[in-house]
Design an enzyme around this catalytic site. Structure first.
Site, PDB file in Angstrom:
ATOM      1  CG  ASP A  42     -17.358   8.045 -24.485  1.00 23.12           C
ATOM      2  OD1 ASP A  42     -17.419   7.321 -23.636  1.00 23.12           O
ATOM      3  OD2 ASP A  42     -17.949   9.420 -24.481  1.00 23.12           O
ATOM      4  CE  LYS A  45      -4.338   5.119 -15.906  1.00 21.21           C
ATOM      5  NZ  LYS A  45      -4.509   3.509 -15.729  1.00 21.21           N
ATOM      6  N   GLY A  94      -0.504  15.805 -27.034  1.00 22.43           N
ATOM      7  CA  GLY A  94       0.567  15.465 -27.887  1.00 22.43           C
ATOM      8  C   GLY A  94      -0.019  15.207 -29.473  1.00 22.43           C
ATOM      9  CB  ALA A 152     -14.444  19.987 -20.576  1.00 20.64           C
ATOM     10  CE1 TYR A 211     -14.756  16.214 -12.855  1.00 23.51           C
ATOM     11  CE2 TYR A 211     -15.283  17.982 -11.613  1.00 23.51           C
ATOM     12  CZ  TYR A 211     -15.627  17.264 -12.644  1.00 23.51           C
ATOM     13  OH  TYR A 211     -16.116  17.863 -13.769  1.00 23.51           O
ATOM     14  CE1 TYR A 271       2.374  18.675 -23.445  1.00 26.65           C
ATOM     15  CE2 TYR A 271       2.257  18.690 -25.908  1.00 26.65           C
ATOM     16  CZ  TYR A 271       2.503  18.001 -24.817  1.00 26.65           C
ATOM     17  OH  TYR A 271       2.907  16.816 -24.687  1.00 26.65           O
ATOM     18  CB  THR A 330     -24.242  22.365 -17.916  1.00 29.61           C
ATOM     19  OG1 THR A 330     -23.130  23.439 -17.944  1.00 29.61           O
ATOM     20  CG2 THR A 330     -25.008  22.387 -19.141  1.00 29.61           C
TER      21      THR A 330
HETATM   22  N1  NAD Z   1     -21.960  18.725 -16.785  1.00 26.92           N
HETATM   23  C1  NAD Z   1     -21.803  19.708 -16.274  1.00 26.92           C
HETATM   24  O1  NAD Z   1     -22.279  20.135 -15.649  1.00 26.92           O
HETATM   25  C2  NAD Z   1     -20.086  19.761 -16.007  1.00 26.92           C
HETATM   26  C3  NAD Z   1     -19.621  20.631 -15.179  1.00 26.92           C
HETATM   27  C4  NAD Z   1     -18.037  21.029 -15.008  1.00 26.92           C
HETATM   28  C5  NAD Z   1     -17.234  20.177 -16.121  1.00 26.92           C
HETATM   29  N2  NAD Z   1     -17.994  19.370 -16.879  1.00 26.92           N
HETATM   30  C6  NAD Z   1     -16.869  18.493 -17.856  1.00 26.92           C
HETATM   31  O2  NAD Z   1     -17.672  18.185 -18.914  1.00 26.92           O
HETATM   32  C7  NAD Z   1     -17.143  16.974 -19.500  1.00 26.92           C
HETATM   33  C8  NAD Z   1     -18.263  16.103 -19.846  1.00 26.92           C
HETATM   34  O3  NAD Z   1     -19.343  15.971 -18.823  1.00 26.92           O
HETATM   35  P1  NAD Z   1     -20.629  15.433 -18.851  1.00 26.92           P
HETATM   36  O4  NAD Z   1     -21.644  15.931 -17.758  1.00 26.92           O
HETATM   37  O5  NAD Z   1     -20.849  15.272 -20.208  1.00 26.92           O
HETATM   38  O6  NAD Z   1     -20.287  13.818 -18.205  1.00 26.92           O
HETATM   39  P2  NAD Z   1     -20.592  12.506 -19.084  1.00 26.92           P
HETATM   40  O7  NAD Z   1     -20.270  11.393 -17.967  1.00 26.92           O
HETATM   41  O8  NAD Z   1     -22.223  12.472 -19.223  1.00 26.92           O
HETATM   42  O9  NAD Z   1     -19.637  12.513 -20.100  1.00 26.92           O
HETATM   43  C9  NAD Z   1     -18.305  12.136 -20.005  1.00 26.92           C
HETATM   44  C10 NAD Z   1     -17.912  11.183 -21.160  1.00 26.92           C
HETATM   45  O10 NAD Z   1     -16.526  10.840 -20.994  1.00 26.92           O
HETATM   46  C11 NAD Z   1     -16.395   9.294 -21.390  1.00 26.92           C
HETATM   47  N3  NAD Z   1     -15.188   9.089 -20.638  1.00 26.92           N
HETATM   48  C12 NAD Z   1     -14.822   9.042 -19.347  1.00 26.92           C
HETATM   49  N4  NAD Z   1     -13.455   8.728 -19.248  1.00 26.92           N
HETATM   50  C13 NAD Z   1     -12.862   8.379 -20.432  1.00 26.92           C
HETATM   51  C14 NAD Z   1     -11.767   7.775 -20.997  1.00 26.92           C
HETATM   52  N5  NAD Z   1     -10.639   7.594 -20.291  1.00 26.92           N
HETATM   53  N6  NAD Z   1     -11.699   7.752 -22.396  1.00 26.92           N
HETATM   54  C15 NAD Z   1     -12.669   7.863 -23.263  1.00 26.92           C
HETATM   55  N7  NAD Z   1     -13.882   8.430 -22.862  1.00 26.92           N
HETATM   56  C16 NAD Z   1     -14.115   8.555 -21.169  1.00 26.92           C
HETATM   57  C17 NAD Z   1     -17.652   8.756 -20.563  1.00 26.92           C
HETATM   58  O11 NAD Z   1     -17.852   7.373 -21.065  1.00 26.92           O
HETATM   59  C18 NAD Z   1     -18.649   9.805 -21.036  1.00 26.92           C
HETATM   60  O12 NAD Z   1     -19.131   9.388 -22.329  1.00 26.92           O
HETATM   61  C19 NAD Z   1     -16.421  16.218 -18.336  1.00 26.92           C
HETATM   62  O13 NAD Z   1     -14.870  16.713 -18.682  1.00 26.92           O
HETATM   63  C20 NAD Z   1     -16.663  17.291 -17.093  1.00 26.92           C
HETATM   64  O14 NAD Z   1     -15.412  17.415 -16.284  1.00 26.92           O
HETATM   65  C21 NAD Z   1     -19.189  19.210 -17.020  1.00 26.92           C
END
Ligand code: NAD
Length: 315
Positions: free
Chosen positions: A28, A88, A99, A111, A142, A156, A172
């Site tokens: 992270d 990104k 990869g 996700a 997004y 892939y 969620t």
């Molecule tokens: N929470 C939801 O309801 C929901 C719904 C649909 C999809 N998602 C997907 O689930 C995943 C997690 O969501 P969440 O709600 O836990 O969000 P969150 O913001 O709590 O967690 C995302 C985490 O990713 C880390 N992060 C972001 N960019 C990064 C990078 N470039 N390198 C390393 N770490 C990075 C952040 O620091 C954070 O800890 C995401 O991919 C989101 O798109 C979540």
């Protein structure tokens, strides 16, 4: 390895995989995450944390069996502030991790999100619906990052025969959500606990369907270990209007209904409800925690985090 492991969902996944006996690496860059979410894991030998941006080259020594790519800003309030990083991490980050998965012979789960359906023209949304997304609107960074992420992952799978899984996550909630992440559930809960009016964007007739985090984690765990490589919706089909939801939150927290209406943001989806027929068939999964129970558990967490004004403490 769980990317985004210090975030809301990622940290719950780390807990689950540790409980199942796995060695877990959380990666992270903490852009929206918080080490508090995983601090209880730091003392465990089977847990490691890498502070790293996955949009840059990713290296991990040793063997890897599974990669769960959850790194990405997830809330509109975050990705509107950092749209380029969002694009990104969905594109370059996904490519880097695919990869890595190929090199290690690992299975990779990404996700994805119900946002790939955009403002949907079919209801409820099943996996064969292609969506209604505005690529150049404010949410495009997004939604399109996630659509690209799915396309790259499928490429892939088809071109390199990589083992891949795609989960389309619907809203969620649960403990470890950020109070200020701008999503309706933490916003309502913290406003109610502070005795402030609840902010409704638009007239409140738009719907959402909320899934408790433990149910989601169970669905993801089953999908990862299944042999199904096409996208699967995981969410709770119990749909509610935002106005009804505000009423539920007020009842739960024992405050009087007091709503402040604000303008609807651009491209805000009007309806959201997962069709989970596929998850039932392929994974034998359906949600078990109803909203009353899930909200009660989430409220306990929020009560510890929200600073309640002194005059409300005395009531
Ligand atoms: N929470 C939801 O309801 C929901 C719904 C649909 C999809 N998602 C997907 O689930 C995943 C997690 O969501 P969440 O709600 O836990 O969000 P969150 O913001 O709590 O967690 C995302 C985490 O990713 C880390 N992060 C972001 N960019 C990064 C990078 N470039 N390198 C390393 N770490 C990075 C952040 O620091 C954070 O800890 C995401 O991919 C989101 O798109 C979540």
């Amino acid at each position: 390895m769980v990317t985004g492991g210090a975030g809301f969902l990622g940290s719950h996944l780390c807990d689950r995989f540790i409980a199942e006996g796995f060695h877990v690496i959380a990666m992270d860059n903490l852009i929206t995450g918080n080490l508090e979410n995983i601090e209880h894991l730091f003392k465990l030998e089977q847990f490691e944390f890498y502070h790293h941006d996955v949009s840059k080259f990713v290296h991990v020594p040793g063997e890897l069996d599974y990669i769960l790519h959850f790194a990405s800003p997830a809330s509109p309030i975050d990705y509107l502030k950092i749209p380029i990083q969002t694009l990104k991490v969905g594109s370059l980050g996904t490519h880097n991790l695919l990869g890595l998965a190929k090199t290690k012979g690992a299975r990779m789960l990404i996700a994805s999100t119900s946002e790939v359906y955009g403002d949907p023209l079919v209801h409820p949304q099943s996996e064969d619906y292609w969506g209604n997304v505005n690529p150049v609107g404010p949410r495009g960074c997004y939604d399109e990052a996630k659509r690209f992420q799915e396309a790259m992952t499928m490429a892939y799978h088809m071109h390199h025969g990589l083992e891949t899984r795609i989960v389309r996550i619907f809203n969620t909630y649960g403990p470890r959500m950020r109070l200020d992440d701008g999503r309706v559930l933490p916003a309502f809960l913290s406003q109610a606990l502070r005795g402030e009016p609840l902010s409704i964007f638009g007239d409140g007739s738009q719907t959402r369907s909320f899934c408790y985090v433990d149910d989601l984690v169970e669905g993801i765990y089953r999908l990862l270990l299944s042999d199904y490589h096409m996208p699967v919706n995981i969410g709770n089909p119990s749909e509610i209007t935002i106005r009804q939801f505000a009423e539920e939150i007020c009842k739960l927290t024992g405050v009087e209904l007091n709503i402040e209406y604000q303008p609807l943001p651009t491209d805000d989806p009007q309806k959201r409800q997962p069709d989970i027929t596929l998850a039932k068939e392929v994974l034998g999964w359906e949600p078990k925690v109803d909203r009353a129970e899930g909200l009660q558990r989430t409220l306990e967490y929020f009560k510890q985090k929200v600073k309640v004004p002194a005059e409300r403490m005395m009531n």
